[in-house]
Design a protein around this motif. Structure first.
Motif, PDB file in Angstrom:
ATOM      1  N   TYR A  83      36.652  61.760  22.103  1.00 44.95           N
ATOM      2  CA  TYR A  83      35.194  61.757  22.288  1.00 44.95           C
ATOM      3  C   TYR A  83      34.835  61.553  23.766  1.00 44.95           C
ATOM      4  CZ  TYR A  83      33.664  61.821  17.399  1.00 44.95           C
ATOM      5  OH  TYR A  83      33.375  62.189  16.102  1.00 44.95           O
ATOM      6  N   ALA A 132      30.294  57.377  21.453  1.00 43.75           N
ATOM      7  CA  ALA A 132      31.268  57.479  20.361  1.00 43.75           C
ATOM      8  C   ALA A 132      32.663  57.107  20.854  1.00 43.75           C
ATOM      9  CB  ALA A 132      31.269  58.883  19.775  1.00 43.75           C
ATOM     10  N   GLY A 133      32.967  57.489  22.090  1.00 38.39           N
ATOM     11  CA  GLY A 133      34.267  57.149  22.660  1.00 38.39           C
ATOM     12  C   GLY A 133      34.453  55.652  22.762  1.00 38.39           C
ATOM     13  N   TYR A 164      39.254  69.542  22.456  1.00 40.51           N
ATOM     14  CA  TYR A 164      38.944  68.204  21.975  1.00 40.51           C
ATOM     15  C   TYR A 164      38.151  68.193  20.673  1.00 40.51           C
ATOM     16  CZ  TYR A 164      40.476  67.315  26.712  1.00 40.51           C
ATOM     17  OH  TYR A 164      41.195  67.294  27.863  1.00 40.51           O
ATOM     18  N   GLN A 165      37.219  69.118  20.480  1.00 43.20           N
ATOM     19  CA  GLN A 165      36.458  69.131  19.231  1.00 43.20           C
ATOM     20  C   GLN A 165      37.361  69.493  18.051  1.00 43.20           C
ATOM     21  OE1 GLN A 165      33.160  68.021  18.833  1.00 43.20           O
ATOM     22  NE2 GLN A 165      33.994  67.968  16.759  1.00 43.20           N
ATOM     23  N   ILE A 189      39.329  66.426  17.273  1.00 35.38           N
ATOM     24  CA  ILE A 189      38.532  65.452  16.526  1.00 35.38           C
ATOM     25  C   ILE A 189      38.433  65.858  15.064  1.00 35.38           C
ATOM     26  CG2 ILE A 189      36.184  64.550  16.246  1.00 35.38           C
ATOM     27  CD1 ILE A 189      36.020  64.626  19.382  1.00 35.38           C
ATOM     28  N   LEU A 195      40.859  59.013  18.548  1.00 36.90           N
ATOM     29  CA  LEU A 195      39.525  59.549  18.327  1.00 36.90           C
ATOM     30  C   LEU A 195      38.595  59.184  19.480  1.00 36.90           C
ATOM     31  CD1 LEU A 195      37.811  61.125  16.286  1.00 36.90           C
ATOM     32  CD2 LEU A 195      37.301  58.942  15.166  1.00 36.90           C
ATOM     33  N   ASN A 199      31.131  62.368  25.274  1.00 37.51           N
ATOM     34  CA  ASN A 199      30.380  61.567  24.316  1.00 37.51           C
ATOM     35  C   ASN A 199      30.881  60.124  24.457  1.00 37.51           C
ATOM     36  OD1 ASN A 199      29.159  60.337  22.138  1.00 37.51           O
ATOM     37  ND2 ASN A 199      29.540  62.029  20.732  1.00 37.51           N
ATOM     38  N   ASN A 252      34.790  53.891  19.267  1.00 38.08           N
ATOM     39  CA  ASN A 252      36.111  54.058  18.643  1.00 38.08           C
ATOM     40  C   ASN A 252      37.206  53.338  19.417  1.00 38.08           C
ATOM     41  OD1 ASN A 252      35.992  55.881  16.160  1.00 38.08           O
ATOM     42  ND2 ASN A 252      34.620  56.888  17.600  1.00 38.08           N
TER      43      ASN A 252
END
Length: 75
Positions: free
Chosen positions: A44, A52-53, A17-18, A21, A40, A49, A56
């Motif tokens: 996240y 942030a998830g 996932y990172q 991103i 995105l 996270n 977005n």
């Protein structure tokens, strides 16, 4: 389907996932805004996270319809 979308599909399917991103941020101009923020936000959230998830995902809703052609994640 573009090479970028294929790569992003593979990264997401592998749980990277990172990396997903990082790549989608660098490739943001290849997506309509709603699709970009949806993908995105989902990545996240998968990382845990949730702030942030959520941000977005809400932004994707504000931006409008999500394009099926470039949506990486189909839940």
């Amino acid at each position: 389907m573009s090479e970028t979308v294929k790569l992003l599909n593979a990264l997401f399917a592998e749980g990277k996932y990172q990396e997903f991103i990082d790549k989608i941020i660098k490739s943001s101009n290849e997506f309509d805004p709603a699709t970009y923020y949806y993908n995105l936000g989902t990545a996240y959230a998968k990382l845990g996270n949730f702030g942030a998830g959520r941000y977005n995902l809400e932004r994707s809703y504000i931006e409008g319809n999500i394009s099926d052609e470039t949506t990486i994640i189909n839940n």
